[in-house]
Design a protein around this motif. Structure first.
Motif, PDB file in Angstrom:
ATOM      1  N   GLY A  26      -1.955  19.832 -30.833  1.00 14.78           N
ATOM      2  CA  GLY A  26      -0.622  19.297 -31.142  1.00 14.78           C
ATOM      3  C   GLY A  26      -0.551  17.782 -31.169  1.00 14.78           C
ATOM      4  O   GLY A  26       0.516  17.199 -30.973  1.00 14.78           O
ATOM      5  N   ILE A  27      -1.690  17.136 -31.439  1.00 12.06           N
ATOM      6  CA  ILE A  27      -1.737  15.668 -31.453  1.00 12.06           C
ATOM      7  C   ILE A  27      -1.957  15.183 -32.878  1.00 12.06           C
ATOM      8  O   ILE A  27      -2.985  15.477 -33.496  1.00 12.06           O
ATOM      9  CB  ILE A  27      -2.871  15.146 -30.544  1.00 12.06           C
ATOM     10  N   SER A  29      -0.561  11.783 -33.726  1.00 14.37           N
ATOM     11  CA  SER A  29      -0.345  10.341 -33.725  1.00 14.37           C
ATOM     12  C   SER A  29      -0.774   9.762 -32.379  1.00 14.37           C
ATOM     13  O   SER A  29      -1.067  10.503 -31.430  1.00 14.37           O
ATOM     14  CB  SER A  29       1.135  10.013 -33.962  1.00 14.37           C
ATOM     15  N   GLU A  31       1.147   8.212 -30.355  1.00 16.76           N
ATOM     16  CA  GLU A  31       2.180   8.577 -29.383  1.00 16.76           C
ATOM     17  C   GLU A  31       1.927   9.958 -28.793  1.00 16.76           C
ATOM     18  O   GLU A  31       2.058  10.172 -27.593  1.00 16.76           O
ATOM     19  CB  GLU A  31       3.580   8.544 -30.031  1.00 16.76           C
ATOM     20  N   ASP A  32       1.541  10.908 -29.677  1.00 12.16           N
ATOM     21  CA  ASP A  32       1.242  12.262 -29.205  1.00 12.16           C
ATOM     22  C   ASP A  32       0.108  12.236 -28.179  1.00 12.16           C
ATOM     23  O   ASP A  32       0.153  12.924 -27.159  1.00 12.16           O
ATOM     24  CB  ASP A  32       0.829  13.160 -30.378  1.00 12.16           C
ATOM     25  N   CYS A  36      -0.113  13.183 -23.803  1.00  4.62           N
ATOM     26  CA  CYS A  36      -0.946  14.289 -23.316  1.00  4.62           C
ATOM     27  C   CYS A  36      -1.732  13.875 -22.080  1.00  4.62           C
ATOM     28  O   CYS A  36      -1.854  12.700 -21.757  1.00  4.62           O
ATOM     29  CB  CYS A  36      -1.921  14.726 -24.413  1.00  4.62           C
TER      30      CYS A  36
END
Length: 322
Positions: A26-27, A29, A31-32, A36
């Protein structure tokens, strides 16, 4: 911050395989990634055939973030910068301007802290109207709580002109002022990053059009964007907070604009309130002001918590009219 895909050309280690691994978690960018658990991602990477390459990709991204620091400047550089670039913008409030030795200093980040209903948004709107009325450039207002009021700005404009609020009689000058105030509703820190990066791109392309550039950037409030990401035990929220502070200061310094942000108060030891966002954020603003107001009163009090040339505790009072 940038999507991972956009970084591939400059940083080949962030290739399709790395992006695919990140996407599976689910990464998409930077920011992502910051949101995490890095240690957990490294553990997952250990199970992959090309684990070392994946780890190099993570290290590359963290190194890029780590390298976002302003270069060292010697005393002469700082003196010249202050002499030629760091002018002040009037707040529209005589008492506050006197306290701040002229107003908000360009090239710096000023933070206005205070409890709810202390008048922080009213001060932001007044400063926005004052700068917009000077017609030296535009004001970018990031509204995080649906508190922006164009009518209130119009009232400040007419009040400073000594005229009664009359949209028909003063339509042309009022229209010019209002056209100079650009408001964006922003409800999470990633939306703010997107706007600030776009602002940076726009300002770099308008180097020779100073009369159209943003002169003042307001974030009301910065704490409402950052507080939600500080929960939990991971370091990602803290990293995003520092990145936000860095980007705001970078914009102020490199493009010679004034930045004004607001911050709320939280409970501290012994029931004494203190500015939100903690000790790490405390070092971010160049100037920190405390705003207070008695319940039901129109009289505001502003005092200096941090300033390079004004003594701690100096204060001034002013009235916010209805």
């Amino acid at each position: 911050m940038a999507p991972l895909k956009s970084m591939e050309q400059e940083y080949p280690i962030i290739d399709a395989a790395f992006q695919k691994f990140c996407a599976s978690h689910g990464i998409f960018s930077v920011e992502d990634l910051l949101m995490c658990d890095i240690d957990a991602l490294m553990a997952f990477a250990d199970k992959e055939p090309k684990s070392e390459k994946l780890k190099q990709g993570f290290t590359q991204i963290l190194t890029i973030i780590d390298g976002l620091h302003q270069p060292w400047l010697n005393g002469l550089d700082l003196l010249e910068d202050a002499k030629w670039n760091k002018h002040v913008l009037s707040t529209g409030c005589k008492r506050m301007d006197e306290l701040l030795q002229g107003g908000l200093r360009k090239g710096q980040l000023t933070e206005l802290v205070g409890p709810s209903s202390s008048g922080k948004t009213q001060v932001c709107l007044q400063v926005a109207s004052s700068v917009a009325k000077m017609q030296i450039g535009s004001v970018l207002y990031l509204d995080t709580g649906n508190s922006f009021s164009p009518r209130r700005i119009a009232q400040f404009v007419h009040k400073s002109s000594g005229s009664v609020l009359n949209y028909q009689a003063d339509h042309i000058p009022l229209q010019k002022v209002m056209n100079s105030v650009l408001c964006h509703s922003v409800f999470d820190i990633f939306a703010m990053f997107d706007i600030l990066h776009q602002l940076e791109i726009n300002m770099k392309s308008q180097i020779h059009k100073a009369d159209h550039q943003v002169q003042l950037l307001i974030v009301d409030s910065i704490s409402s964007l950052i507080t939600p990401i500080l929960g939990g035990s991971g370091p990602q929220g803290h990293a995003l907070m520092i990145s936000a502070g860095f980007l705001l200061k970078k914009l102020a310094h490199e493009h010679n604009l004034a930045v004004l942000v607001t911050n709320h108060m939280v409970g501290g030891e012994g029931g004494i309130t203190k500015p939100a966002l903690g000790e790490s954020w405390k070092s971010v603003p160049h100037v920190r002001l405390l705003l207070s107001r008695d319940h039901g009163s129109n009289i505001c009090n502003v005092s200096v918590l941090k300033h390079s040339s004004i003594a701690f505790g100096r204060e001034a009072s002013f009235m916010i009219y209805d």
